[in-house]
Design a protein around this motif. Structure first.
Motif, PDB file in Angstrom:
ATOM      1  N   VAL A 169       0.850  -1.194   0.000  1.00 11.71           N
ATOM      2  CA  VAL A 169       0.000   0.000   0.000  1.00 11.71           C
ATOM      3  C   VAL A 169       0.882   1.239   0.000  1.00 11.71           C
ATOM      4  CG1 VAL A 169      -1.709   1.299   1.364  1.00 11.71           C
ATOM      5  CG2 VAL A 169      -1.825  -1.211   1.266  1.00 11.71           C
ATOM      6  N   VAL A 170       0.458   2.294  -0.682  1.00 15.36           N
ATOM      7  CA  VAL A 170       1.098   3.601  -0.559  1.00 15.36           C
ATOM      8  C   VAL A 170       0.073   4.571   0.010  1.00 15.36           C
ATOM      9  CG1 VAL A 170       2.718   3.192  -2.441  1.00 15.36           C
ATOM     10  CG2 VAL A 170       0.566   4.354  -2.918  1.00 15.36           C
ATOM     11  N   ARG A 171       0.547   5.467   0.864  1.00 12.62           N
ATOM     12  CA  ARG A 171      -0.361   6.393   1.549  1.00 12.62           C
ATOM     13  C   ARG A 171       0.151   7.819   1.409  1.00 12.62           C
ATOM     14  NH1 ARG A 171      -1.377   4.980   7.722  1.00 12.62           N
ATOM     15  NH2 ARG A 171      -2.685   3.371   6.778  1.00 12.62           N
ATOM     16  N   TYR A 172      -0.715   8.716   0.932  1.00 12.84           N
ATOM     17  CA  TYR A 172      -0.366  10.139   0.915  1.00 12.84           C
ATOM     18  C   TYR A 172      -1.632  10.975   1.012  1.00 12.84           C
ATOM     19  CZ  TYR A 172      -0.918   9.204  -4.156  1.00 12.84           C
ATOM     20  OH  TYR A 172      -1.368   8.786  -5.390  1.00 12.84           O
ATOM     21  N   GLY A 173      -1.450  12.272   1.216  1.00 11.22           N
ATOM     22  CA  GLY A 173      -2.577  13.156   1.479  1.00 11.22           C
ATOM     23  C   GLY A 173      -2.967  14.011   0.302  1.00 11.22           C
ATOM     24  N   ASN A 174      -3.170  15.295   0.558  1.00 13.37           N
ATOM     25  CA  ASN A 174      -3.646  16.249  -0.440  1.00 13.37           C
ATOM     26  C   ASN A 174      -2.702  16.323  -1.639  1.00 13.37           C
ATOM     27  OD1 ASN A 174      -5.118  18.627  -1.460  1.00 13.37           O
ATOM     28  ND2 ASN A 174      -3.267  19.736  -0.883  1.00 13.37           N
ATOM     29  N   VAL A 175      -3.215  16.033  -2.835  1.00 13.52           N
ATOM     30  CA  VAL A 175      -2.415  16.118  -4.056  1.00 13.52           C
ATOM     31  C   VAL A 175      -2.573  17.516  -4.636  1.00 13.52           C
ATOM     32  CG1 VAL A 175      -2.059  15.245  -6.386  1.00 13.52           C
ATOM     33  CG2 VAL A 175      -2.613  13.662  -4.529  1.00 13.52           C
ATOM     34  N   MET A 176      -1.463  18.205  -4.777  1.00 13.50           N
ATOM     35  CA  MET A 176      -1.479  19.601  -5.200  1.00 13.50           C
ATOM     36  C   MET A 176      -2.079  19.744  -6.608  1.00 13.50           C
ATOM     37  SD  MET A 176       2.335  20.557  -3.840  1.00 13.50           S
ATOM     38  CE  MET A 176       2.351  22.196  -4.572  1.00 13.50           C
ATOM     39  N   GLY A 177      -3.107  20.553  -6.708  1.00  9.77           N
ATOM     40  CA  GLY A 177      -3.669  20.885  -8.003  1.00  9.77           C
ATOM     41  C   GLY A 177      -4.634  19.878  -8.577  1.00  9.77           C
ATOM     42  N   SER A 178      -4.894  18.757  -7.885  1.00  8.97           N
ATOM     43  CA  SER A 178      -5.805  17.757  -8.431  1.00  8.97           C
ATOM     44  C   SER A 178      -7.238  18.260  -8.375  1.00  8.97           C
ATOM     45  CB  SER A 178      -5.670  16.435  -7.667  1.00  8.97           C
ATOM     46  OG  SER A 178      -6.020  16.605  -6.308  1.00  8.97           O
ATOM     47  N   ARG A 179      -8.053  17.704  -9.236  1.00  6.40           N
ATOM     48  CA  ARG A 179      -9.448  18.117  -9.335  1.00  6.40           C
ATOM     49  C   ARG A 179     -10.160  17.959  -7.996  1.00  6.40           C
ATOM     50  NH1 ARG A 179     -11.672  14.749 -13.746  1.00  6.40           N
ATOM     51  NH2 ARG A 179     -11.516  13.150 -12.147  1.00  6.40           N
ATOM     52  N   GLY A 180     -10.844  19.033  -7.556  1.00  7.10           N
ATOM     53  CA  GLY A 180     -11.591  19.002  -6.307  1.00  7.10           C
ATOM     54  C   GLY A 180     -10.784  19.357  -5.078  1.00  7.10           C
ATOM     55  N   SER A 181      -9.467  19.575  -5.235  1.00  7.07           N
ATOM     56  CA  SER A 181      -8.634  19.905  -4.085  1.00  7.07           C
ATOM     57  C   SER A 181      -8.644  21.412  -3.827  1.00  7.07           C
ATOM     58  CB  SER A 181      -7.206  19.392  -4.291  1.00  7.07           C
ATOM     59  OG  SER A 181      -6.597  20.025  -5.392  1.00  7.07           O
ATOM     60  N   VAL A 182      -7.960  21.832  -2.764  1.00 10.59           N
ATOM     61  CA  VAL A 182      -8.098  23.198  -2.276  1.00 10.59           C
ATOM     62  C   VAL A 182      -7.525  24.242  -3.243  1.00 10.59           C
ATOM     63  CG1 VAL A 182      -5.954  23.101  -0.929  1.00 10.59           C
ATOM     64  CG2 VAL A 182      -7.769  24.684  -0.266  1.00 10.59           C
ATOM     65  N   ILE A 183      -6.416  23.941  -3.920  1.00  5.98           N
ATOM     66  CA  ILE A 183      -5.798  24.946  -4.793  1.00  5.98           C
ATOM     67  C   ILE A 183      -6.707  25.328  -5.961  1.00  5.98           C
ATOM     68  CG2 ILE A 183      -3.875  25.401  -6.367  1.00  5.98           C
ATOM     69  CD1 ILE A 183      -2.055  23.919  -4.418  1.00  5.98           C
ATOM     70  N   PRO A 184      -7.206  24.374  -6.769  1.00  6.05           N
ATOM     71  CA  PRO A 184      -8.114  24.787  -7.847  1.00  6.05           C
ATOM     72  C   PRO A 184      -9.422  25.394  -7.332  1.00  6.05           C
ATOM     73  CG  PRO A 184      -7.985  22.398  -7.718  1.00  6.05           C
ATOM     74  CD  PRO A 184      -6.887  22.940  -6.850  1.00  6.05           C
ATOM     75  N   PHE A 185      -9.870  24.960  -6.143  1.00 10.45           N
ATOM     76  CA  PHE A 185     -11.089  25.535  -5.573  1.00 10.45           C
ATOM     77  C   PHE A 185     -10.887  27.009  -5.258  1.00 10.45           C
ATOM     78  CE2 PHE A 185     -13.510  26.466  -1.585  1.00 10.45           C
ATOM     79  CZ  PHE A 185     -14.751  26.598  -2.186  1.00 10.45           C
ATOM     80  N   PHE A 186      -9.795  27.326  -4.573  1.00 12.46           N
ATOM     81  CA  PHE A 186      -9.513  28.725  -4.252  1.00 12.46           C
ATOM     82  C   PHE A 186      -9.318  29.551  -5.525  1.00 12.46           C
ATOM     83  CE2 PHE A 186      -7.688  28.185   0.345  1.00 12.46           C
ATOM     84  CZ  PHE A 186      -8.990  28.057   0.807  1.00 12.46           C
TER      85      PHE A 186
END
Length: 338
Positions: A169-186
């Motif tokens: 398994v690989v585990r990571y959090g917020n992907v920068m710039g991905s659809r629906g994430s905070v950066i494109p939303f802002f």
């Protein structure tokens, strides 16, 4: 980068849920830097497949397969002749999962069991499943289903037997710039003059899609079976992200949404007893069968402290506002596109 650049040469790779942000990056990077025989995209959205097919229409190594991880028989057909599987399919929107828990369980837990069965019975060599920070000490249904999924993939190594399919398994959090994430939303609402902030204390890990793909590559090369890989990545306060994207906008505190965490956590205190540190990642080893004591899994790892927690608020590595601004300038055309 892989120590063995021939790892994927001539191999057949299946990617479940492959039309999302990760899938686009994985296919592009793997085709550019390696020599797979073919990459098969399994997903249930024919429109997303049609759009993605146009991007890779000149490369005959990319194939598309309509199907759902809930459909066990379809997975068996899709994995025929496959060497490696990347399991990225998931129901992952936190509020949606809170209000539609039965559907989330069907995809994230039942789907994981189907992937495991199909991989073992088709003789797949290695499977890497994508997880999330929300699976560590989960407080929402999505995180709980992904924790269950992680446990299933770890135990799948016992289920497969000594010489069978290997699962990690690989585990990571917020992907920068991905659809629906905070950066494109802002970015989409910054001209309105007010940015909603759930909580001014909120922090998030920051990982690029390329880093996520490279972590999956590393897992395939390093895995013995049962490991959970966690990339070392920087953190950032959500208020700092807002300031970079819209320096003249006001912020309005709107409160945390149902099931949302104040900080992201990748490794909890309960996992610390089985966690080892490496130069650019951590590895949580499985506690079953004493697999956390085997030298072949530990390799050159260093045991973390017993009270170790890897969370976005206690992270020693923080992304500066200038670094985020530079990343946005370099990736502006791709942010939120996939």
């Amino acid at each position: 980068m892989l120590k063995d650049p021939t790892l994927f040469k001539g191999k057949n790779i299946l990617l479940t849920g492959g039309t999302g942000s990760f899938g686009h990056a994985f296919v592009r990077m793997t085709l550019e830097q390696h020599e797979p025989n073919k990459i098969i995209i399994l997903s249930r959205d024919e429109m997303k497949q049609w759009e993605m097919a146009k991007l890779f229409q000149t490369d005959q190594r990319v194939r598309f397969f309509i199907g759902d991880v809930r459909d066990r028989e379809r997975l068996y057909r899709a994995m025929n002749g496959v060497d490696y599987v990347v399991h990225a399919a998931a129901s992952k929107i936190v509020p949606t999962a809170e209000y539609n828990p039965f559907e989330c369980v069907k995809t994230n837990i039942n789907g994981a069991m189907n992937v495991i069965d199909a991989a073992i019975d088709n003789g797949v060599q290695h499977v890497v499943a994508l997880s999330t920070d929300k699976a560590s000490s989960p407080v929402n249904l999505y995180g709980a289903t992904k924790l269950a999924s992680d446990k299933l993939f770890v135990a799948g190594n016992s289920y497969a037997g000594g010489d069978g399919t290997r699962f990690s398994v690989v585990r990571y959090g917020n992907v920068m710039g991905s659809r629906g994430s905070v950066i494109p939303f802002f970015m989409s609402i910054k001209n309105e003059g007010i940015l909603p902030i759930t909580d001014p204390r909120m922090t998030r890990f920051m990982i690029t899609l390329d880093q996520g793909v490279e972590l999956v590559w590393h897992a395939f090369e390093d895995m013995v079976g049962g490991e959970i890989y966690v990339k070392k990545i920087p953190s950032m306060k959500v208020t700092d992200i807002a300031r970079v994207l819209a320096p003249n906008a006001e912020t309005k505190v709107v409160g945390i949404r149902p099931g949302e965490k104040l900080h992201e956590q990748m490794v909890g205190a309960e996992d610390a007893l089985h966690t080892y540190e490496y130069n650019d990642h951590y590895k949580i080893l499985p506690s079953i069968h004493n697999w956390d004591t085997t030298s072949e899994r530990i390799k050159d790892g260093r045991k973390v402290a017993e009270d170790f927690v890897y969370s976005s608020d206690n992270n020693p590595d923080w992304m500066t506002e200038d670094a985020l601004a530079s990343w946005i300038d370099a990736n502006r055309g791709k942010i939120g596109a996939i």
